[in-house]
Design a protein around this motif. Structure first.
Motif, PDB file in Angstrom:
ATOM      1  N   ILE A 155       0.874  -1.150  -0.147  1.00  0.00           N
ATOM      2  CA  ILE A 155       0.112   0.024   0.023  1.00  0.00           C
ATOM      3  C   ILE A 155       0.980   1.190   0.151  1.00  0.00           C
ATOM      4  CG2 ILE A 155      -1.942  -0.970   0.945  1.00  0.00           C
ATOM      5  CD1 ILE A 155      -1.190   0.015   3.685  1.00  0.00           C
ATOM      6  N   TRP A 156       2.154   1.082   0.243  1.00  0.00           N
ATOM      7  CA  TRP A 156       2.980   2.355   0.115  1.00  0.00           C
ATOM      8  C   TRP A 156       4.358   1.536  -0.162  1.00  0.00           C
ATOM      9  CZ3 TRP A 156       4.310   7.039   0.395  1.00  0.00           C
ATOM     10  CH2 TRP A 156       5.646   7.622   0.933  1.00  0.00           C
ATOM     11  N   ASP A 157       5.008   2.427  -1.137  1.00  0.00           N
ATOM     12  CA  ASP A 157       6.466   1.937  -1.594  1.00  0.00           C
ATOM     13  C   ASP A 157       6.994   3.146  -2.042  1.00  0.00           C
ATOM     14  OD1 ASP A 157       5.255   2.654  -4.052  1.00  0.00           O
ATOM     15  OD2 ASP A 157       5.518   0.700  -5.112  1.00  0.00           O
ATOM     16  N   GLY A 158       6.781   4.081  -1.142  1.00  0.00           N
ATOM     17  CA  GLY A 158       7.454   5.530  -1.702  1.00  0.00           C
ATOM     18  C   GLY A 158       6.222   6.406  -2.086  1.00  0.00           C
ATOM     19  N   GLU A 159       5.415   5.803  -2.682  1.00  0.00           N
ATOM     20  CA  GLU A 159       4.201   6.694  -2.687  1.00  0.00           C
ATOM     21  C   GLU A 159       2.863   5.765  -2.427  1.00  0.00           C
ATOM     22  OE1 GLU A 159       3.410   7.294  -6.830  1.00  0.00           O
ATOM     23  OE2 GLU A 159       5.044   6.153  -7.473  1.00  0.00           O
ATOM     24  N   ILE A 160       1.600   6.503  -2.194  1.00  0.00           N
ATOM     25  CA  ILE A 160       0.483   5.506  -1.680  1.00  0.00           C
ATOM     26  C   ILE A 160       0.159   4.750  -2.993  1.00  0.00           C
ATOM     27  CG2 ILE A 160      -1.854   5.883  -0.960  1.00  0.00           C
ATOM     28  CD1 ILE A 160       0.119   6.440   1.064  1.00  0.00           C
TER      29      ILE A 160
END
Ligand SMILES: NC(=O)N[C@@H](CC(=O)O)C(=O)O
Ligand SMILES: [Zn+2]
Ligand SMILES: [Zn+2]
Length: 456
Positions: free
Chosen positions: A429-434
């Protein structure tokens, strides 16, 4: 086919930090092991030697919706949670309307289901609504409270007769009461005495250590009379904690009562020294405390007296806070910085990693019955709620990178370690952005949930 294989990572497993790999399937942790060979997997995540640990469960947030969506809403609040490595939140009832009956509960639930990107529980409010508590329980509230013994945002504070009556009902229901312990009459007296003192520090003086301790003592007396379990929110003083420590010791021996408590990151990582820097932005209830309480809170987190850390995420906008100390609303944002500040504290050897996992995941899950939803355990068959911390380097907190509508943070410039990836039930759900979808968050009903009662 498994969904995700996390490799080249370190895990805290069976009490050791060790190299490991994790297989995730159908949202659950399928396997924890080493050198797992899979012929077919949707996605391989290389953690580059970094940590994979349970994501946080924040049992105390104020997401402000309905009614105060200019401060926060279920989408922005939950994005803030996800980016900070929190995948389960429990929302507290001082919204507008407050969550105090079927109608207000159902409307909050509908909104959260539509907008929240992390899993969530909803707490029931306690005011003069004592006849509504059993219906709230059956609707699926996680717990009751925070129950305000003194004025704070939302004006839900109640007197001791109502509190005593409510506790009796909550005990009969088998639910947990979450108590905001400050003594209102002492606060009112101090408020009068300090009415011309416009220093930021006057807020700490209006609600001194004794204001908390007296309320803790009053509440403990009532809990003893009902022989009931309860949870103290955001305990902030050596005196309040001392009473809880004593009670825990006695009740552990007799096995009759079960008291738990939380501390908030702002009481762990800020102190009255920060009044100069923060001014009215440092206003929250209970207030900032001096170093002697701060030290004891940290020690007590380590020795087990404090059961968990919860953010008390209480966003207000900059222009609301940027006024004189008496007019500013109380509360600071914190859901996104809770895990990063705790990870930095681990790196600085203020507490061991294993204890951090207990106080941010294992304990909130067991205290609030979320273990029955497969939360809070890093084990096969449990929800794959995880964070991956690839780099693990300390970075200064900057409000520019945070997702709350608050737009500011009391921790600006302080050391933190943010997660690179947040996984909720096997979904990134988050990898540097949502990247989590709006509305994907699952409602986690409390123990009293009677499914057929909820209106469509
Ligand atoms: N902590 C605060 O100062 N404020 C909280 C309410 C509360 O937890 O007392 C809020 O909702 O703004
Ligand atoms: Zn409170
Ligand atoms: Zn609160």
């Amino acid at each position: 086919m498994p969904d995700i294989l996390i490799k080249n990572t370190k895990v805290f497993y069976k009490n050791y930090l060790q190299p490991g790999e994790i297989v995730i399937e159908d949202g659950k942790i399928k396997k924890i092991g080493k050198d797992i060979r899979l012929s077919n997997v949707d996605r391989v995540i290389d953690a580059k030697g970094g940590l994979t640990i349970p994501s946080g469960i924040d049992a105390h947030v104020h997401f402000r919706e309905p009614g105060l969506t200019y401060k926060e809403d279920w989408f922005t609040g939950s994005c803030s949670a996800a980016a900070g490595g929190i995948t389960t939140v429990i929302d507290h009832p001082n919204t507008v309307p407050a969550t105090i009956d079927r109608k207000s509960f159902n409307s909050k639930l509908r909104i959260a289901r539509r907008k929240c990107i992390v899993d969530f529980g909803i707490n029931g409010g306690v005011c003069k609504n004592t006849e509504k508590l059993s219906e709230l329980w059956e609707l699926g509230v996680t717990a009751f409270g925070e129950i305000f013994m003194a004025e704070s945002t939302g004006e839900l504070n109640i007197g001791s007769d109502t509190l005593n009556h409510a506790l009796e009902i909550i005990h009969d229901l088998g639910a947990v009461a979450c108590i905001h312990a400050e003594n209102e009459s002492m606060r009112l007296k101090n408020q009068k005495l300090l009415k011309d003192d416009m220093s930021a520090m006057s807020h700490s003086r209006e609600r001194p250590n004794m204001c908390e301790a007296v309320a803790v003592e009053q509440a403990l007396k009532m809990l003893q009379a009902h022989l009931m379990r309860a949870h103290f929110c955001h305990i902030s003083t050596r005196e309040g904690l001392g009473l809880i420590r004593r009670e825990k010791y006695i009740s552990q021996k007799s096995g009759e009562m079960n008291i738990t408590c939380e501390v908030a990151p702002h009481h762990l990582f800020l102190s009255t020294k920060d009044w100069d820097r923060l001014g009215s932005f440092g206003k929250m209830n209970p207030p900032l405390r001096d170093r002697s309480s701060v030290k004891i809170l940290l020690n007590s987190l380590n020795d087990g007296t404090v059961d968990m850390v919860a953010s008390d995420h209480a966003p207000h906008l900059e222009h609301e806070k940027d006024v004189d100390i008496k007019s500013a609303p109380s509360g600071v944002p914190g859901v996104e910085t809770l895990m990063p500040l705790m990870l930095a504290a681990v790196k600085k050897n203020l507490l061991p990693l294993g204890r951090m996992i207990e106080v941010t995941s294992t304990n909130p899950a067991s205290i609030f019955g979320l273990d029955r939803h497969c939360k809070g355990k890093f084990a096969e068959g449990f929800d794959a709620d995880l964070i991956i911390v690839n780099h693990g380097e300390m970075v200064p907190v900057s409000a520019d990178n945070l997702h709350s509508k608050a737009g500011w943070t009391p921790y600006e410039g302080m050391d933190a370690i943010f997660p690179d990836i947040t996984i909720s039930r096997g979904e990134i759900i988050w990898d540097g952005e949502i990247v989590g979808k709006r509305g994907r968050g699952k409602f986690l009903p409390g123990k009293g949930y009677a499914m057929d009662i909820e209106s469509p």
